[in-house]
Design a protein around this motif. Sequence first.
Motif, short mmCIF file in Angstrom:
data_model
loop_
_atom_site.label_atom_id
_atom_site.label_comp_id
_atom_site.label_asym_id
_atom_site.label_seq_id
_atom_site.Cartn_x
_atom_site.Cartn_y
_atom_site.Cartn_z
N LEU A 1 49.40 -27.73 37.06
CA LEU A 1 49.02 -28.23 35.75
C LEU A 1 50.15 -29.13 35.25
O LEU A 1 51.29 -28.68 35.11
CB LEU A 1 48.79 -27.08 34.77
N LEU A 2 49.83 -30.39 35.00
CA LEU A 2 50.82 -31.37 34.55
C LEU A 2 50.48 -31.77 33.12
O LEU A 2 49.44 -32.37 32.86
CB LEU A 2 50.80 -32.60 35.46
N VAL A 3 51.36 -31.43 32.18
CA VAL A 3 51.15 -31.70 30.77
C VAL A 3 52.24 -32.66 30.29
O VAL A 3 53.42 -32.31 30.33
CB VAL A 3 51.20 -30.41 29.94
N ASP A 4 51.84 -33.85 29.88
CA ASP A 4 52.79 -34.84 29.37
C ASP A 4 53.94 -35.07 30.37
O ASP A 4 55.11 -35.06 30.00
CB ASP A 4 53.33 -34.42 28.00
N VAL A 5 53.56 -35.23 31.63
CA VAL A 5 54.54 -35.47 32.69
C VAL A 5 54.87 -36.95 32.73
O VAL A 5 53.97 -37.78 32.79
CB VAL A 5 54.01 -34.98 34.06
N ARG A 6 56.15 -37.26 32.66
CA ARG A 6 56.60 -38.66 32.70
C ARG A 6 56.65 -39.15 34.13
O ARG A 6 56.91 -38.40 35.06
CB ARG A 6 57.99 -38.76 32.07
N ASN B 1 62.96 -30.05 30.67
CA ASN B 1 64.29 -30.24 31.22
C ASN B 1 64.68 -31.71 31.06
O ASN B 1 63.83 -32.59 31.09
CB ASN B 1 64.30 -29.80 32.69
N LYS B 2 65.96 -31.98 30.88
CA LYS B 2 66.41 -33.35 30.63
C LYS B 2 66.30 -34.23 31.87
O LYS B 2 66.00 -35.40 31.78
CB LYS B 2 67.86 -33.37 30.13
N GLY B 3 66.56 -33.68 33.04
CA GLY B 3 66.36 -34.40 34.30
C GLY B 3 64.93 -34.16 34.75
O GLY B 3 64.02 -33.98 33.94
N ALA B 4 64.73 -34.11 36.05
CA ALA B 4 63.40 -33.79 36.58
C ALA B 4 63.10 -32.31 36.36
O ALA B 4 64.01 -31.48 36.41
CB ALA B 4 63.34 -34.13 38.06
N GLY B 5 61.83 -32.00 36.15
CA GLY B 5 61.45 -30.59 36.14
C GLY B 5 61.67 -30.01 37.52
O GLY B 5 62.20 -28.91 37.69
N ILE C 1 61.62 -21.90 33.68
CA ILE C 1 62.81 -22.74 33.79
C ILE C 1 62.65 -23.85 32.76
O ILE C 1 61.80 -24.73 32.92
CB ILE C 1 62.94 -23.29 35.22
N HIS C 2 63.46 -23.81 31.71
CA HIS C 2 63.22 -24.76 30.63
C HIS C 2 64.50 -25.14 29.88
O HIS C 2 65.49 -24.42 29.90
CB HIS C 2 62.18 -24.20 29.65
N ASP C 3 64.43 -26.33 29.28
CA ASP C 3 65.47 -26.84 28.40
C ASP C 3 66.84 -26.94 29.08
O ASP C 3 67.88 -26.78 28.43
CB ASP C 3 65.56 -26.00 27.12
N CYS C 4 66.87 -27.24 30.38
CA CYS C 4 68.13 -27.43 31.10
C CYS C 4 68.66 -28.84 30.81
O CYS C 4 67.89 -29.76 30.57
CB CYS C 4 67.94 -27.23 32.59
N PHE D 1 54.00 -27.84 34.66
CA PHE D 1 55.08 -28.78 34.37
C PHE D 1 54.74 -29.44 33.04
O PHE D 1 53.68 -30.04 32.89
CB PHE D 1 55.17 -29.86 35.45
N GLU D 2 55.65 -29.33 32.07
CA GLU D 2 55.41 -29.95 30.78
C GLU D 2 56.63 -30.75 30.36
O GLU D 2 57.76 -30.26 30.41
CB GLU D 2 55.13 -28.89 29.72
N LYS D 3 56.38 -32.00 29.93
CA LYS D 3 57.41 -32.91 29.43
C LYS D 3 58.57 -33.03 30.40
O LYS D 3 59.74 -32.90 30.01
CB LYS D 3 57.88 -32.47 28.05
N ASN D 4 58.26 -33.24 31.66
CA ASN D 4 59.23 -33.41 32.73
C ASN D 4 58.78 -34.47 33.69
O ASN D 4 57.60 -34.80 33.75
CB ASN D 4 59.37 -32.12 33.54
N VAL D 5 59.72 -34.93 34.49
CA VAL D 5 59.42 -35.75 35.66
C VAL D 5 59.28 -34.78 36.83
O VAL D 5 60.00 -33.79 36.92
CB VAL D 5 60.58 -36.74 35.93
N VAL D 6 58.34 -35.05 37.73
CA VAL D 6 58.25 -34.30 38.99
C VAL D 6 58.57 -35.32 40.08
O VAL D 6 57.84 -36.28 40.27
CB VAL D 6 56.85 -33.68 39.19
N ASP D 7 59.68 -35.11 40.78
CA ASP D 7 60.20 -36.07 41.74
C ASP D 7 60.06 -35.49 43.15
O ASP D 7 60.92 -34.73 43.60
CB ASP D 7 61.67 -36.37 41.40
N VAL D 8 58.95 -35.81 43.81
CA VAL D 8 58.68 -35.32 45.17
C VAL D 8 58.42 -36.52 46.08
O VAL D 8 58.10 -37.60 45.61
CB VAL D 8 57.46 -34.36 45.20
N PRO D 9 58.55 -36.31 47.41
CA PRO D 9 58.22 -37.40 48.33
C PRO D 9 56.79 -37.88 48.12
O PRO D 9 55.92 -37.14 47.63
CB PRO D 9 58.40 -36.76 49.71
N ALA D 10 56.52 -39.11 48.50
CA ALA D 10 55.22 -39.75 48.24
C ALA D 10 54.04 -39.01 48.87
O ALA D 10 52.95 -38.96 48.28
CB ALA D 10 55.24 -41.20 48.72
N GLU D 11 54.20 -38.42 50.04
CA GLU D 11 53.06 -37.83 50.75
C GLU D 11 52.36 -36.72 49.99
O GLU D 11 51.13 -36.69 49.96
CB GLU D 11 53.48 -37.29 52.13
#
Length: 109
Positions: free
Chosen positions: A96-101, A56-60, A30-33, A76-86
């Motif tokens: 694997l998180l690569v260049d995750v914002r 992806n332009k929004g969150a991965g 899933i890429h470049d959305c 996940f590469e060059k994306n935000v990962v937006d999950v609950p804090a827990e």
Amino acid sequence: MEVDDVEVEGAGIGIEIRGAASPVLRADSIHDCSSDGVLILGGSQAWISHNDIRRNKGAGLAARDGARPVLLQNVFEKNVVDVPAEPVAAVKDQNLLVDVRRRQRGSRF
């Protein structure tokens, strides 16, 4: 529902899951959305494993409104990962998180 070995490129939102469903996303690319790669809304406990989620332009991946996905062995590469804090520590340990914002708000990354 199960989505296996599918490529989603350049969509608005790559894959959107709503409600209490518990689908499986496995071995997808899933890429470049132009928005989120994977958007999960509601009480879903989706199983997200062995996917390639990149640029992806929004969150991965965004889990909102009570969503609690299980994330295992994804890239996940060059994306935000937006999950609950827990589950943040588990997400970092099991994917694997690569260049995750990082998000500016809260304790999400």
